[in-house]
Design an enzyme around this catalytic site. Structure first.
Site, PDB file in Angstrom:
ATOM      1  CB  CYS A 114      32.750  27.378  55.813  1.00  0.00           C
ATOM      2  SG  CYS A 114      31.552  28.720  56.206  1.00  0.00           S
ATOM      3  CB  SER A 119      30.330  28.262  51.762  1.00  0.00           C
ATOM      4  OG  SER A 119      30.203  28.184  53.156  1.00  0.00           O
ATOM      5  CG  HIS A 176      25.965  37.286  39.322  1.00  0.00           C
ATOM      6  ND1 HIS A 176      25.203  36.150  39.232  1.00  0.00           N
ATOM      7  CD2 HIS A 176      26.159  37.530  40.553  1.00  0.00           C
ATOM      8  CE1 HIS A 176      24.847  35.724  40.470  1.00  0.00           C
ATOM      9  NE2 HIS A 176      25.424  36.678  41.368  1.00  0.00           N
TER      10      HIS A 176
END
Lengths: 133, 133
Positions: free
Chosen positions: B88, B68, B73
């Protein structure tokens, strides 16, 4: 740091190249981000091989935005995808853009069934002022 | 499609090039993903300019994984970052790898304060069997 994160698990999507082609998925994602008024900084998408010779592979990728990111992973063998739309309020409330992007992705992928949650991320903290040298 | 999504808002991180250098942040993220036993497929990171001449700009980016993604940020003007680790269970329970990656990021960024949530995504649906042509 405040912003809306929409995370959704999409089920029972109709057969579509969007589930099996990283190129098609990239094109959709980039166009949907731009149409929502978001600023694309870059992306990376990857094409998986199928589990066997009868099954097309899925696609996965992320679009890095000035306002945060979109990420998507498809599971054609399950007719599904997981989708993240995270849009920060850099200089204004961008939650409308997040919802517009999310709706564009749902409209394109057409899941019959969606598990979706919305999380407001961040909280108010004072800005640390930079000091002159 | 099942997997663990850890999403965290990191506050009061000490000053660090990890908040202000996309190159340094990329290096950290790639190394942390690999040390956690995850498969890096690609990445995109971007360096922001500062808001003014006194303030360094933040960095943003995503690592696309076979399992995944990681997305981060940074907000140096707020001494913070938002972090997503979504892993996942492709062929096995990978939640331990997700936690290992998350811990590595926290250890590197050293926030004094974290808002973190863990969401188990996906649910059991029967695999749609591919049909021979």
């Amino acid at each position: 740091m405040k912003g809306l994160h929409i995370f959704a698990d999409l089920y029972n999507c109709p057969d579509s190249v969007l589930l099996t082609s990283a190129d098609e998925l990239r094109t959709l994602c980039m166009a949907a981000c731009r149409r929502a008024g978001l600023t694309v900084l870059g992306e990376h998408f990857f094409q998986f091989d199928g589990f066997d010779s009868l099954q097309a592979g899925g696609a996965t990728g992320a679009v890095v935005l000035a306002e945060s990111h979109l990420a998507i992973h498809t599971w054609p063998e399950r007719s599904g995808a997981t989708l993240d739309v995270y849009v920060c309020n850099v200089t204004a409330d961008n939650s409308g853009k997040a919802e517009k992007l999310y709706e564009a992705m749902i409209t394109a992928l057409r899941p019959a069934d969606v598990l979706v949650d919305r999380v407001w991320r961040g909280r108010d903290l004072p800005v640390v002022q930079a000091k002159a040298a």
